[in-house]
Design an enzyme around this catalytic site. Structure first.
Site, PDB file in Angstrom:
ATOM      1  N   LYS A  91       0.800  -1.228   0.000  1.00 57.56           N
ATOM      2  CA  LYS A  91       0.000   0.000   0.000  1.00 57.56           C
ATOM      3  C   LYS A  91       0.832   1.277   0.000  1.00 57.56           C
ATOM      4  O   LYS A  91       2.040   1.259   0.224  1.00 57.56           O
ATOM      5  CB  LYS A  91      -0.982  -0.007   1.186  1.00 57.56           C
ATOM      6  CG  LYS A  91      -2.215  -0.859   0.872  1.00 57.56           C
ATOM      7  CD  LYS A  91      -3.270  -0.799   1.943  1.00 57.56           C
ATOM      8  CE  LYS A  91      -4.413  -1.755   1.559  1.00 57.56           C
ATOM      9  NZ  LYS A  91      -5.393  -1.897   2.644  1.00 57.56           N
ATOM     10  N   ARG A  96      -3.470  -9.832   5.437  1.00 53.60           N
ATOM     11  CA  ARG A  96      -3.946  -9.861   4.050  1.00 53.60           C
ATOM     12  C   ARG A  96      -2.809  -9.374   3.168  1.00 53.60           C
ATOM     13  O   ARG A  96      -2.418  -8.204   3.256  1.00 53.60           O
ATOM     14  CB  ARG A  96      -5.175  -8.964   3.923  1.00 53.60           C
ATOM     15  CG  ARG A  96      -5.781  -8.913   2.539  1.00 53.60           C
ATOM     16  CD  ARG A  96      -6.975  -7.955   2.520  1.00 53.60           C
ATOM     17  NE  ARG A  96      -7.582  -7.872   1.223  1.00 53.60           N
ATOM     18  CZ  ARG A  96      -7.119  -7.124   0.230  1.00 53.60           C
ATOM     19  NH1 ARG A  96      -6.052  -6.382   0.400  1.00 53.60           N
ATOM     20  NH2 ARG A  96      -7.754  -7.105  -0.926  1.00 53.60           N
TER      21      ARG A  96
HETATM   22  C1  7PM Z   1      -5.222   0.742  -2.650  1.00 54.25           C
HETATM   23  C2  7PM Z   1      -5.902   0.619  -1.462  1.00 54.25           C
HETATM   24  C3  7PM Z   1      -5.004  -0.336  -3.458  1.00 54.25           C
HETATM   25  C4  7PM Z   1      -6.375  -0.576  -1.121  1.00 54.25           C
HETATM   26  C5  7PM Z   1      -5.462  -1.541  -3.101  1.00 54.25           C
HETATM   27  C6  7PM Z   1      -6.162  -1.653  -1.926  1.00 54.25           C
HETATM   28  C7  7PM Z   1      -8.203  -4.205   2.327  1.00 54.25           C
HETATM   29  C8  7PM Z   1      -9.312  -4.925   1.901  1.00 54.25           C
HETATM   30  C9  7PM Z   1      -8.405  -3.934   0.218  1.00 54.25           C
HETATM   31  C10 7PM Z   1      -7.862  -4.186   3.717  1.00 54.25           C
HETATM   32  C11 7PM Z   1      -9.760  -5.619   4.055  1.00 54.25           C
HETATM   33  C12 7PM Z   1      -5.622  -3.998  -1.831  1.00 54.25           C
HETATM   34  C13 7PM Z   1      -6.553  -2.933  -1.473  1.00 54.25           C
HETATM   35  N1  7PM Z   1      -7.637  -3.610   1.258  1.00 54.25           N
HETATM   36  N2  7PM Z   1     -10.081  -5.641   2.747  1.00 54.25           N
HETATM   37  N3  7PM Z   1      -9.432  -4.754   0.581  1.00 54.25           N
HETATM   38  N4  7PM Z   1      -8.679  -4.925   4.531  1.00 54.25           N
HETATM   39  N5  7PM Z   1     -10.506  -6.312   4.937  1.00 54.25           N
HETATM   40  O1  7PM Z   1      -4.508  -3.959  -1.283  1.00 54.25           O
HETATM   41  O2  7PM Z   1      -6.919  -3.555   4.174  1.00 54.25           O
HETATM   42  O3  7PM Z   1      -5.946  -4.849  -2.644  1.00 54.25           O
HETATM   43  S1  7PM Z   1      -8.206  -3.378  -1.404  1.00 54.25           S
END
Ligand code: 7PM
Length: 272
Positions: free
Chosen positions: A216, A250
């Site tokens: 991130k 995750r």
């Molecule tokens: C920018 C921001 C790019 C977030 C991609 C993402 C989470 C999630 C995502 C989290 C839970 C990614 C994300 N992040 N679900 N879905 N917790 N529960 O890294 O931090 O794919 S999307």
């Protein structure tokens, strides 16, 4: 239907993205094939859970329709179920996708909206699977414009406490609730770092804590590196989170994270 029991061991959740950001419509099959291959690799690398999402939630992203989301996720869940019993989480905010995914063999609902949309609390209760309730300030389109808090930890804790209560009131079993401070979802770098340092506070809510920091912007901001060069930063924060009490990590890089967390697991086990 296989039921997931939330374990007290550290667990690695592998992220499977089916959003064909770089594919045209004609590439849809191609992207499902790629996602399936990725899933098999993650299973072989020791993932404990797979998180499948058909809607991009990155900052600035726009919502997709239910048909598109179903087409991206359901065939993939079915395909994985042909080859593995691994717990599958469906990252969605649409009740139609929740139902179809659980019907296809998914075991967890991952809700970046903490089940605040439509009648998702009721549907999740009816489906009787574990749910992840995540904190977000604003919505994906606008959340990174000007995140602001008077008391970041107090506000995120208060929100999650309220959503736990709402989930319990809707009939979701206490043992089926997972919480997540929502790194990067309406937070500055400083907010994210304060939340990471404060993870022990989140444990006090009594639910397993899921953490997603892999690749991130908070890592990019510190290292000044693009997403494809954030592996070591991602492993570092995964280890920190595990040391501070996270239960589920995750991540995109499953094999590497499994090794890193095995070291934390060994330290947790030893008496000293
Ligand atoms: C920018 C921001 C790019 C977030 C991609 C993402 C989470 C999630 C995502 C989290 C839970 C990614 C994300 N992040 N679900 N879905 N917790 N529960 O890294 O931090 O794919 S999307």
């Amino acid at each position: 239907m296989s039921q997931l029991t939330i374990s007290s061991q550290l667990q690695v959740m592998g992220v499977i993205n089916t959003t064909p950001d770089s594919f045209s419509d004609g590439g849809k099959f191609d992207s499902i094939e790629k996602a399936f291959a990725g899933a098999r690799q993650m299973i072989a690398a020791g993932a404990d859970i797979l998180d499948i999402g058909g809607e991009s939630t990155r900052p600035g992203s726009l919502p997709v329709g239910p048909q598109q989301e179903l087409a991206r996720t359901i065939p993939l869940i079915q395909a994985i179920r042909q080859v593995s019993d691994i717990p599958i989480s469906i990252d969605t905010n649409k009740v139609v996708v929740m139902r179809a995914a659980v019907d296809a063999g998914a075991n967890i609902i991952n809700s970046i909206w903490a089940l605040q949309l439509e009648d998702s609390l009721q549907v999740a209760a009816e489906l009787s699977v574990p749910v992840c309730l995540m904190h977000m300030q604003g919505s994906p389109e606008t959340m990174q414009h000007k995140p602001s808090y008077d008391d970041i930890v107090g506000e995120v804790l208060g929100f999650l406490r309220a959503r736990i209560d709402a989930a319990l009131d809707a009939g979701i079993a206490e043992h089926n609730i997972i919480i997540d401070p929502g790194f990067g979802f309406g937070k500055t770098l400083e907010h994210n770092l304060i939340l990471l340092k404060s993870l022990p506070e989140f444990r006090k809510l009594g639910a397993p804590v899921l953490v997603g920091m892999s690749r991130k912007g908070m890592i990019g901001a510190i290292l000044d590196k693009p997403a494809d060069q954030r592996l070591y930063g991602s492993l570092s924060v995964a280890v920190m989170a595990a040391m501070l009490g996270a239960d589920i990590l995750r991540v995109h890089d499953v094999a590497e994270t499994v090794d890193a967390l095995a070291m934390v697991g060994a330290l947790r086990e030893v008496e000293a």
